[in-house]
Design an enzyme around this catalytic site. Structure first.
Site, short mmCIF file in Angstrom:
data_model
loop_
_atom_site.label_atom_id
_atom_site.label_comp_id
_atom_site.label_asym_id
_atom_site.label_seq_id
_atom_site.Cartn_x
_atom_site.Cartn_y
_atom_site.Cartn_z
N ILE A 272 -5.03 -1.22 -5.37
CA ILE A 272 -3.67 -1.47 -5.83
C ILE A 272 -3.07 -2.58 -5.00
CG2 ILE A 272 -3.36 0.91 -6.65
CD1 ILE A 272 -1.56 1.38 -4.18
N SER A 273 -2.03 -3.21 -5.56
CA SER A 273 -1.31 -4.30 -4.90
C SER A 273 -2.28 -5.44 -4.59
CB SER A 273 -0.57 -3.77 -3.67
OG SER A 273 0.38 -4.69 -3.21
N ASN A 274 -2.29 -5.96 -3.35
CA ASN A 274 -3.27 -7.02 -3.12
C ASN A 274 -4.68 -6.47 -2.95
OD1 ASN A 274 -3.26 -6.27 -0.39
ND2 ASN A 274 -1.88 -7.92 0.19
N GLY A 276 -5.66 -4.51 -5.35
CA GLY A 276 -6.00 -4.77 -6.75
C GLY A 276 -6.36 -6.22 -6.97
N HIS A 537 6.77 -0.53 -7.59
CA HIS A 537 5.59 -0.83 -6.79
C HIS A 537 5.21 0.26 -5.80
CE1 HIS A 537 2.66 -3.91 -5.58
NE2 HIS A 537 2.79 -3.45 -4.36
#
Length: 600
Positions: A272-274, A276, A537
């Site tokens: 997930i996030s960076n 991801g 987020h």
């Protein structure tokens, strides 16, 4: 080529099994030195399991972290337990009523072993961490590896609530990478950093995870910002190395079923996030080593389709968002009137009154592509000074600057009660690896602005923004680093699901996942895209009542997508179709299936 690679992995596995003190063999004949350091192996059973370190759901919910018997000298086991507690709480909504462990997810005890090592990429000056969690009930018939990268700049356990919670209870090995970021801080004044087991070690110790150049000075350095490697450019390669490390571990531990190779082992990537974003960078590898991938709220940059770089919109938000938010009904931050007036005096905003300045800030953000929903959710990043934190750290990382040469003069240090830099204490250093979330401020380390307080931080923020908008030597240096992070289309035929909350205020989908999906489809790739209504987020912030009332967690959709791609690989179902998911906010009630409206 495939035969040679498989033989190399098998040989590495036999060496690991025969002598854990020897370095693992390289997985590619292009490596000039061993890819991995000698692995450290620890057992985690009984009251110290793989998934929750023996804490269980109730222990992870505790508001106070697990204690150290000696604050200045915690043991590796104490540090690990506290790091797992910290990373669970930083990623998942564990609050009562939030549904974790009831409607979705698992914190069940999973006994097994951990294999920790450092990995290196050719040309990199610093190593990155890799970790494999191998459950005792590993399914050697299914031969499953879940590979993941930490979100943000989190340490090696940064994705345990994402990948570990799904893979370990299913008998999969889980491979982690900190992707060249992490919580391996270095105290420049004492010359002390962090060893493989999380304990404090002196400069020159071979066990150090990060040693900056120069290894002296004032304050604190950390790997993501100060490795001088621009690790984000290689996040896909970091993820692949973690998977390769898992294959070597499995080949060593199950020699009768070995060798474990990409050809005979299922490898599913998730993040997930960076993290991801790292999954999507790994997905572009033309070698068919990945069987499927799931990327949640990915921070990813592509050419065109409305995409914007994280540094671009973070530096913009740091400068403008505090003045814009009151126009959306968000309470003003202290000192806002003076800051907006100063921005107008500097020509950043227009308007002679506070109301006019706020309206101009909001109009500029809307014109740049921000939605009102994203701005409202972005307010929490304003409150935590996250926009400035991202811009300060990423400017160093992209420009490959050492800790003493930030282009805008920033550095990091512990602060005293008078907000002046001071030396870190032994207890603060000892807890960094377990307590830090990656990018300061946090865990006793703060951003030091070279300007006086009367400046209101605006000179630094304008300098950070100028590194994106300008054309000077430093700006070109940072922009070149950002350009190296652009993603290409995923490998043709790779099952790939991208999931994003429509209200994401840190990584707006209009700047990241939506352009990525458009780019991939323009290249003829079959990417499935879930757009989740009323999701922002940070699942972890849903423990706050006002956040829980308005937003839904994203992790249930990540787990559901993993279920779907796993069933597809088993031949028991189809890949999920695109979905715009109309969720129902819980409005303070306990989370129910109807709120999530998971696609079927």
């Amino acid at each position: 080529m495939h035969t040679l690679r498989h033989c190399a992995l098998a040989a590495a596995g036999l060496l690991l099994a025969a002598c854990a003190g020897l370095p693992a063999q390289a997985s590619s004949n292009q490596e000039a030195r061993p890819m991995f350091s000698p692995p450290a192996v620890t057992a985690h059973r009984g009251d110290d399991d793989l998934l929750a370190a023996g804490l269980g759901l109730q222990g992870l919910r505790a508001l106070v972290p697990p204690a150290f018997a000696d604050a200045a000298h915690p043991t590796p086991a104490e540090l690990r337990r506290r790091a797992i507690w910290s990373n669970w709480r930083g990623i998942a909504d564990l609050a009562p009523g939030g549904g974790y462990g009831e409607l979705y997810g698992s914190t069940a005890a999973v006994p097994g072993r951990e294999f920790s090592a450092y990995a290196r990429l050719p040309g990199a000056t610093q190593p990155h961490r890799v970790l494999v969690q191998l459950p005792d009930d590993f399914d050697a018939r299914k031969r499953c590896v879940v590979v993941t990268a930490s979100s943000g700049s989190r340490g090696i356990y940064g994705a345990i609530a994402v990948a570990g919670a799904w893979g370990l209870p299913r008998g999969c090995a889980v491979a982690y990478t900190d992707k060249g970021a992490g919580t391996d801080y270095f105290d420049l004044e004492t010359g002390q950093g962090i060893a493989l087991d999380g304990t404090v070690a002196a400069a020159g110790d071979a066990a150090l995870a990060f040693a900056p150049t120069p290894a002296s000075g004032h304050g604190v350095a950390f790997k993501h910002a100060h490795s001088q490697d621009n690790p984000e450019a290689d996040w896909g390669r970091h993820l692949k190395q973690a998977a390769q490390f898992a294959l070597e571990v499995l080949s060593a531990q199950y020699p009768q079923q070995g060798p474990f190779t990409f050809a005979n082992t299922r490898v599913i990537a998730v993040g997930i996030s960076n993290g991801g974003g790292a999954v999507l960078r790994a997905a572009e590898d033309p070698e068919p080593w990945l069987d499927a991938a799931v990327a949640g709220e990915p921070s990813v940059l592509v050419d065109g389709h409305g995409a914007r770089a994280l540094y671009d919109y973070a530096s913009e938000a740091a400068l403008l968002m505090p003045c814009a938010l009151p126009q959306l009904g968000i309470p003003a931050m202290p000192g806002l009137e003076a800051k907006c007036a100063a921005l107008a005096a500097r020509g950043v905003l227009s308007g002679a009154t506070l109301d006019a300045q706020q309206k101009d800030a909001l109009a500029r953000l809307r014109a740049a592509g921000w939605s009102d929903a994203g701005l409202r959710a972005g307010a929490i990043s304003v409150g935590f000074d996250l926009w400035r934190a991202i811009a300060v750290a990423y400017a160093s990382a992209y420009g490959r600057y050492p800790h003493d040469a930030h282009p805008c003069g920033y550095r990091y240090a512990a602060l005293g009660a008078d907000l002046a830099p001071r030396s870190a204490t032994a207890a603060e250093r000892a807890a960094w690896w377990a307590d830090a979330s990656g990018i300061p401020p946090g865990a006793g380390v703060a951003i030091v602005d070279p300007q006086p307080l009367a400046d209101l931080g605006l000179t630094g923020l304008q300098c950070l923004r100028g590194l994106w908008t300008g054309d000077g030597a430093d700006a070109r240096r940072v922009q070149q680093g950002i350009a190296a992070t652009r993603a290409a289309p995923p490998r043709a035929g790779l099952p790939l699901v991208v999931i994003h909350g429509s209200d994401d205020g840190l990584v707006p989908p209009a700047f990241s996942s939506a352009p990525y999906v458009a780019m991939a489809r323009a290249a003829g790739r079959d990417v499935r895209y879930w757009q989740v209504g009323n999701a922002q987020h940070f699942d972890a912030f849903l423990g706050l009542p006002h956040m829980a009332a308005a937003y839904l967690p994203l992790l249930p959709y990540v787990y559901a997508a993993l279920d779907r791609v796993d069933a597809y690989l088993d031949g028991k179902g189809d890949l999920p179709a695109d979905a715009v998911i109309a969720t129902v906010p819980r409005m303070g009630a306990p989370l129910a299936p109807a709120n999530l409206a998971l696609p079927r």
